[in-house]
Write a protein that holds these residues in place. Structure first.
Motif, mmCIF file in Angstrom:
data_model
loop_
_atom_site.group_PDB
_atom_site.id
_atom_site.type_symbol
_atom_site.label_atom_id
_atom_site.label_comp_id
_atom_site.label_asym_id
_atom_site.label_seq_id
_atom_site.Cartn_x
_atom_site.Cartn_y
_atom_site.Cartn_z
ATOM 1 N N ALA A 80 7.706 7.670 -2.953
ATOM 2 C CA ALA A 80 6.570 7.313 -2.086
ATOM 3 C C ALA A 80 5.314 7.389 -2.940
ATOM 4 N N SER A 81 4.282 6.663 -2.548
ATOM 5 C CA SER A 81 3.078 6.634 -3.384
ATOM 6 C C SER A 81 2.257 7.911 -3.239
ATOM 7 N N SER A 82 1.354 8.113 -4.190
ATOM 8 C CA SER A 82 0.507 9.317 -4.218
ATOM 9 C C SER A 82 -0.201 9.493 -2.890
ATOM 10 N N GLY A 116 -13.606 -7.252 9.623
ATOM 11 C CA GLY A 116 -13.851 -6.668 10.953
ATOM 12 C C GLY A 116 -14.387 -5.250 10.856
ATOM 13 N N GLN A 117 -13.859 -4.490 9.898
ATOM 14 C CA GLN A 117 -14.334 -3.100 9.773
ATOM 15 C C GLN A 117 -15.786 -3.061 9.299
ATOM 16 N N GLY A 118 -16.126 -3.955 8.362
ATOM 17 C CA GLY A 118 -17.518 -4.017 7.902
ATOM 18 C C GLY A 118 -18.452 -4.358 9.059
ATOM 19 N N VAL A 140 -12.010 8.016 9.865
ATOM 20 C CA VAL A 140 -10.933 7.771 8.905
ATOM 21 C C VAL A 140 -10.022 6.690 9.474
ATOM 22 N N THR A 141 -9.872 5.577 8.750
ATOM 23 C CA THR A 141 -8.909 4.561 9.183
ATOM 24 C C THR A 141 -7.550 4.846 8.537
ATOM 25 N N GLY A 142 -6.502 4.386 9.180
ATOM 26 C CA GLY A 142 -5.158 4.664 8.655
ATOM 27 C C GLY A 142 -4.845 6.141 8.753
ATOM 28 N N ARG A 184 -11.656 7.926 -8.299
ATOM 29 C CA ARG A 184 -11.665 9.334 -8.681
ATOM 30 C C ARG A 184 -10.275 9.892 -8.951
ATOM 31 N N LEU A 185 -9.289 9.392 -8.235
ATOM 32 C CA LEU A 185 -7.927 9.839 -8.536
ATOM 33 C C LEU A 185 -7.587 9.460 -9.985
ATOM 34 N N ASP A 186 -8.009 8.289 -10.399
ATOM 35 C CA ASP A 186 -7.760 7.848 -11.778
ATOM 36 C C ASP A 186 -8.488 8.763 -12.763
HETATM 37 P P1 NAX Z 1 0.489 4.426 4.632
HETATM 38 O O1 NAX Z 1 1.227 3.131 4.743
HETATM 39 O O2 NAX Z 1 1.237 5.705 4.689
HETATM 40 O O3 NAX Z 1 -0.638 4.487 5.752
HETATM 41 C C1 NAX Z 1 -1.489 3.420 6.027
HETATM 42 C C2 NAX Z 1 -1.917 3.551 7.454
HETATM 43 O O4 NAX Z 1 -2.886 2.560 7.694
HETATM 44 C C3 NAX Z 1 -0.752 3.319 8.448
HETATM 45 O O5 NAX Z 1 -0.677 4.416 9.339
HETATM 46 C C4 NAX Z 1 -1.170 2.031 9.158
HETATM 47 O O6 NAX Z 1 -0.796 2.039 10.526
HETATM 48 C C5 NAX Z 1 -2.681 2.066 8.983
HETATM 49 N N1 NAX Z 1 -3.337 0.775 9.115
HETATM 50 C C6 NAX Z 1 -2.898 -0.442 8.708
HETATM 51 N N2 NAX Z 1 -3.761 -1.385 9.050
HETATM 52 C C7 NAX Z 1 -4.798 -0.767 9.661
HETATM 53 C C8 NAX Z 1 -5.997 -1.223 10.263
HETATM 54 N N3 NAX Z 1 -6.294 -2.517 10.295
HETATM 55 N N4 NAX Z 1 -6.816 -0.303 10.816
HETATM 56 C C9 NAX Z 1 -6.503 1.002 10.794
HETATM 57 N N5 NAX Z 1 -5.366 1.486 10.271
HETATM 58 C C10 NAX Z 1 -4.531 0.611 9.701
HETATM 59 O O7 NAX Z 1 -0.354 4.303 3.278
HETATM 60 P P2 NAX Z 1 -1.048 5.468 2.439
HETATM 61 O O8 NAX Z 1 -0.075 6.005 1.460
HETATM 62 O O9 NAX Z 1 -1.730 6.410 3.355
HETATM 63 O O10 NAX Z 1 -2.105 4.614 1.583
HETATM 64 C C11 NAX Z 1 -3.208 3.990 2.181
HETATM 65 C C12 NAX Z 1 -3.887 3.050 1.208
HETATM 66 O O11 NAX Z 1 -4.401 3.762 0.093
HETATM 67 C C13 NAX Z 1 -2.962 1.986 0.607
HETATM 68 O O12 NAX Z 1 -3.622 0.744 0.631
HETATM 69 C C14 NAX Z 1 -2.798 2.434 -0.818
HETATM 70 O O13 NAX Z 1 -2.490 1.365 -1.680
HETATM 71 C C15 NAX Z 1 -4.143 3.034 -1.087
HETATM 72 N N6 NAX Z 1 -4.257 3.937 -2.231
HETATM 73 C C16 NAX Z 1 -5.404 3.893 -2.943
HETATM 74 C C17 NAX Z 1 -5.635 4.753 -3.996
HETATM 75 C C18 NAX Z 1 -6.927 4.716 -4.744
HETATM 76 O O14 NAX Z 1 -7.049 5.467 -5.717
HETATM 77 N N7 NAX Z 1 -7.911 3.899 -4.407
HETATM 78 C C19 NAX Z 1 -4.603 5.725 -4.447
HETATM 79 C C20 NAX Z 1 -3.587 6.022 -3.393
HETATM 80 C C21 NAX Z 1 -3.176 4.840 -2.560
HETATM 81 O O15 NAX Z 1 -2.203 4.117 -3.276
#
Ligand code: NAX
Length: 327
Positions: A236-238, A111-113, A9-11, A157-159
């Motif tokens: 804050a976002s979902s 880079g991740q790919g 899991v990234t992030g 899927r959230l959508d």
């Molecule tokens: P946060 O800002 O709370 O967390 C993001 C985390 O990613 C941070 O801890 C940061 O340090 C880390 N990060 C940044 N660059 C990184 C890298 N290069 N390698 C590893 N980690 C890295 O965001 P969060 O609310 O958790 O949302 C994460 C992502 O999900 C956002 O891009 C957001 O827009 C997206 N979303 C996508 C959704 C979807 O349905 N596809 C819905 C929810 C969300 O909005």
């Protein structure tokens, strides 16, 4: 005891990570008898916060959680992984244009790919959540040498879940009554939640709700703008619902789809429904064996749907053009 499934899991220290890791570790993603090994990836400045999350995982004493590793090194983080959940990305800052965001995040997914191509397990599957998730997924896929394109997914899927819930409330039924709900296109405000093919209690949603104006003019924008509404209300976002969407996506890809139904996920388009081959676009998907997936054929696309789908695909083509130097 089964062999553990390794999930990267990234992030992982972000807000979605905080809602997601505990659900994976508790068995919500792979079932109550499937051990999991977590490989958590963060950028250096977030490693301290990530240690706190790991302490909390330890404090849950989850019976299924075999191991937890943390790393800011991508090859270490994706080493032997079966599922790469790419959640981390850089949020859109003040004054940042969409193309700036595409460029910044695009570099992360390059880079991740590459690291996934080098280090992941032979059966790796990749789900991209970090936005703009469709195009980030396209970039990761192009750089993951040796990993087939049908293993890459971006989350819509959230959508889908949001759309089902809106229809259920309107019809006065439980959300489990709503089936065959497809999100088409991009995970953005151009996405098209297709109510024309949705069913409620097995009947066409348009018959049960019988209010096409509401469906076209209220329902669609409500789903498209739901993320903004959450930000407005919560500040804050979902996060929990996004984590739940990830759990649902992986579960749907791992288990046979119910007869006659489908689910939404963005896949590498095989050219179905006039969607350009090679784009990562959401469409109706089924799996019979929980391993390979296929696009459901024969879903009716009327003139209204065609226009909505085409608009979202045009946006995806524009995003692709904006990152072509990264592909
Ligand atoms: P946060 O800002 O709370 O967390 C993001 C985390 O990613 C941070 O801890 C940061 O340090 C880390 N990060 C940044 N660059 C990184 C890298 N290069 N390698 C590893 N980690 C890295 O965001 P969060 O609310 O958790 O949302 C994460 C992502 O999900 C956002 O891009 C957001 O827009 C997206 N979303 C996508 C959704 C979807 O349905 N596809 C819905 C929810 C969300 O909005």
């Amino acid at each position: 005891m089964k062999n553990p499934i390794t999930v990267s899991v990234t992030g992982a220290a972000g807000q979605i990570g905080y809602a997601l890791l505990f659900r994976i570790a508790s068995g919500a993603m792979f079932g109550p008898d499937q051990p999991v090994a977590l490989r958590l990836i963060e950028i250096e400045p977030a490693m301290n916060a990530l240690q706190g999350v790991v302490m909390e995982l330890d404090d849950c004493a989850f019976p299924l959680l075999q191991s937890v590793t943390t790393s800011s090194d991508l090859d270490e983080g994706f080493n032997g992984t079966n599922w790469a959940l790419l959640v981390g990305s850089v949020p859109r800052g003040a004054g940042m244009e969409r193309n700036d965001l595409l460029g910044i995040n695009g570099k992360i997914f390059t880079g991740q790919g590459e690291a996934i191509g080098r280090s992941a397990a032979a059966d790796v599957r990749v789900v991209v959540v970090g936005n703009p998730c469709n195009t980030n997924c396209l970039i990761a896929m192009q750089h993951a040498s040796g990993v087939p394109s049908d293993r890459f997914f971006a989350m819509t899927r959230l959508d889908e879940n949001r759309a089902k819930s809106q229809l259920a409330v309107k019809a006065g039924v439980h959300s489990s009554e709503v089936t065959n709900l497809c999100i088409w296109g991009n995970h953005s405000s151009t996405q098209y939640p297709d109510f024309y093919n949705a069913k409620i209690g097995g009947k066409p949603a348009t018959e049960v709700i019988n209010d096409e104006a509401w469906l076209q003019q209220t329902f669609i924008p409500a789903v498209q703008q739901r993320g903004s509404a959450i930000i407005k209300a919560r500040g804050a976002s979902s996060a929990a619902s996004a984590a739940n969407g990830i759990v649902d996506t992986v579960r749907s890809l791992c288990s046979p789809t119910a007869a006659g139904d489908w689910f939404s996920v963005a896949v590498c388009s095989p050219g179905a429904y006039g969607i350009d081959a090679g784009l990562i676009a959401s469409m109706p998907i089924r799996t019979e064996d929980g391993k390979t997936w296929s696009v459901v054929e024969g879903v009716e696309v009327n003139a209204f749907s065609r226009e909505k789908i085409d608009a979202s695909i045009a946006e995806l083509n524009g995003e692709k053009e904006a990152v072509k130097h990264l592909l």
